[in-house]
Write an enzyme that holds these catalytic residues in place. Sequence first.
Site, PDB file in Angstrom:
ATOM      1  CG  HIS A  96      -2.330   0.593   0.815  1.00  0.00           C
ATOM      2  ND1 HIS A  96      -3.456   0.427   1.581  1.00  0.00           N
ATOM      3  CD2 HIS A  96      -2.707   1.379  -0.242  1.00  0.00           C
ATOM      4  CE1 HIS A  96      -4.468   1.084   1.028  1.00  0.00           C
ATOM      5  NE2 HIS A  96      -4.042   1.676  -0.075  1.00  0.00           N
ATOM      6  CG  ASP A 119      -6.180  -0.321   4.675  1.00  0.00           C
ATOM      7  OD1 ASP A 119      -6.020  -1.344   5.345  1.00  0.00           O
ATOM      8  OD2 ASP A 119      -5.245   0.286   4.108  1.00  0.00           O
ATOM      9  CG  HIS A 121      -4.136  -1.848   8.646  1.00  0.00           C
ATOM     10  ND1 HIS A 121      -4.266  -2.818   7.676  1.00  0.00           N
ATOM     11  CD2 HIS A 121      -3.793  -2.490   9.791  1.00  0.00           C
ATOM     12  CE1 HIS A 121      -4.010  -4.007   8.205  1.00  0.00           C
ATOM     13  NE2 HIS A 121      -3.719  -3.846   9.485  1.00  0.00           N
ATOM     14  CG  ASP A 123      -2.324   1.905   5.403  1.00  0.00           C
ATOM     15  OD1 ASP A 123      -2.053   1.222   6.417  1.00  0.00           O
ATOM     16  OD2 ASP A 123      -2.669   1.396   4.312  1.00  0.00           O
ATOM     17  CG  HIS A 136       2.494  -1.572   4.397  1.00  0.00           C
ATOM     18  ND1 HIS A 136       1.852  -2.783   4.216  1.00  0.00           N
ATOM     19  CD2 HIS A 136       2.926  -1.559   5.686  1.00  0.00           C
ATOM     20  CE1 HIS A 136       1.883  -3.473   5.356  1.00  0.00           C
ATOM     21  NE2 HIS A 136       2.536  -2.757   6.246  1.00  0.00           N
ATOM     22  CG  ASP A 227      -4.907  -2.984   2.464  1.00  0.00           C
ATOM     23  OD1 ASP A 227      -4.925  -4.218   2.284  1.00  0.00           O
ATOM     24  OD2 ASP A 227      -4.081  -2.406   3.194  1.00  0.00           O
ATOM     25  CG  ASP A 229      -5.480  -5.067   5.068  1.00  0.00           C
ATOM     26  OD1 ASP A 229      -6.348  -4.196   5.165  1.00  0.00           O
ATOM     27  OD2 ASP A 229      -4.254  -4.826   5.246  1.00  0.00           O
ATOM     28  CD  GLU A 272      -0.248  -4.201   1.693  1.00  0.00           C
ATOM     29  OE1 GLU A 272       0.254  -5.323   1.912  1.00  0.00           O
ATOM     30  OE2 GLU A 272       0.348  -3.123   1.920  1.00  0.00           O
TER      31      GLU A 272
HETATM   32  N1  ARG Z   1      -0.419   0.270  11.462  1.00  0.00           N
HETATM   33  C1  ARG Z   1       0.568  -0.712  11.102  1.00  0.00           C
HETATM   34  C2  ARG Z   1       1.842  -0.018  10.611  1.00  0.00           C
HETATM   35  O1  ARG Z   1       1.879   1.188  10.554  1.00  0.00           O
HETATM   36  C3  ARG Z   1       0.037  -1.665  10.053  1.00  0.00           C
HETATM   37  C4  ARG Z   1      -0.149  -1.085   8.690  1.00  0.00           C
HETATM   38  C5  ARG Z   1      -0.702  -2.051   7.710  1.00  0.00           C
HETATM   39  N2  ARG Z   1      -0.832  -1.428   6.426  1.00  0.00           N
HETATM   40  C6  ARG Z   1      -1.166  -2.054   5.298  1.00  0.00           C
HETATM   41  N3  ARG Z   1      -1.140  -1.333   4.181  1.00  0.00           N
HETATM   42  N4  ARG Z   1      -1.507  -3.322   5.272  1.00  0.00           N
HETATM   43  O2  ARG Z   1       2.798  -0.676  10.292  1.00  0.00           O
HETATM   44 MN    MN Z   2      -3.417  -0.403   3.596  1.00  0.00          MN
HETATM   45 MN    MN Z   3      -4.454  -2.735   5.507  1.00  0.00          MN
END
Ligand code: ARG
Ligand code: MN
Ligand code: MN
Length: 314
Positions: A96, A119, A121, A123, A136, A227, A229, A272
């Site tokens: 990402h 997502d 998350h 990010d 990411h 994303d 996920d 991802e």
């Molecule tokens: N918050 C965590 C980090 O900053 C997880 C980020 C996950 N991001 C993603 N694009 N899957 O590392």
């Molecule tokens: Mn992401």
């Molecule tokens: Mn994510």
Amino acid sequence: RSAGIVGAPFSKGQSRGGVEDGPERIRAAGLQRRLQQLGCAVKDYGNLTFEDMSRDEPMGLLKSVRAVGAANQKLSQAVRAAKEDGHTAVVLGGDHSLAIGSIHGHSAAVGELSVVWVDAHADINTPLTTYTGNIHGQPVSYLLHELRSKVPVLPNFSWLKPCVSAADVVFIGLRDVDPAEHYILKMLGVKTFSMSEVDQLGVARVMEETCDYLSARGKKPIHLSYDIDAIDPSVAPATGTPVVGGLTYREGVYITEHLCQTGLLSAVDLVEVNPLRGQTEEDVRSTVSTAIDLLLGCFGRVREGNHLPDYRLP
Ligand code: ARG
Ligand code: MN
Ligand code: MN
Ligand code: MN
């Protein structure tokens, strides 16, 4: 409608190998043919190539800064070119961190954007709040005008200027947000629909409110950064940072159907997908097939059925 596909087999925004194989797996599952069956023209620009950085030492916690900077500069140019050719840009990731270049290039071509970030998350860590060092988990902070003073100048990032306003971003599907990220989201008043809101309101109302919120600031072209996920790991397990309690397949697809209907969808990232992360080949197949269905939803596929405008009954 036409899709301009840009493959971005890049994985250095995180530390798990395999996500660089996402573009080929998604293509091999028939993306181009299935888009064409919908009546969508397709131009595949192929995969970008990313040189190995010989010297790319961590800067504090931050990993692979120079590689991420160079890859995103290249991607920005590619997405800008796809937009200037008149396509809806489709970026196949990769991790990402690629949203940095994708959104920057999209904005360079069309101006101000609305961004829908789907997502688990947010990010939105900054290089100073991250505790994993993975870029990411940070792309949104690099892109927002409001966080300019919180993101230090990094090597190979001098091309990047923030190009998105916090009020033009909506997050959907959040369920794993770091404390600093939560603070930033509240401080900036960013519109978010976490999984709690999806549960409370239902996905239809979430999308109604998303579009009403964004269109109140003018009907800007929409950048969808998806994303995989965001989708529940029972459906899309082949990804680097799976989180329980995600969007169902139906909720995930509904988001794309609704955004497509606005007529404003101008670029999509699908990131991802990591074919090495599934436990079984069926895990990978289910993840890739979901990714394809999300992309088809972006280009007009509806579940009631579809036929081409020139269809004639035999
Ligand atoms: N918050 C965590 C980090 O900053 C997880 C980020 C996950 N991001 C993603 N694009 N899957 O590392
Ligand atoms: Mn992401
Ligand atoms: Mn994510
Ligand atoms: Mn709407």
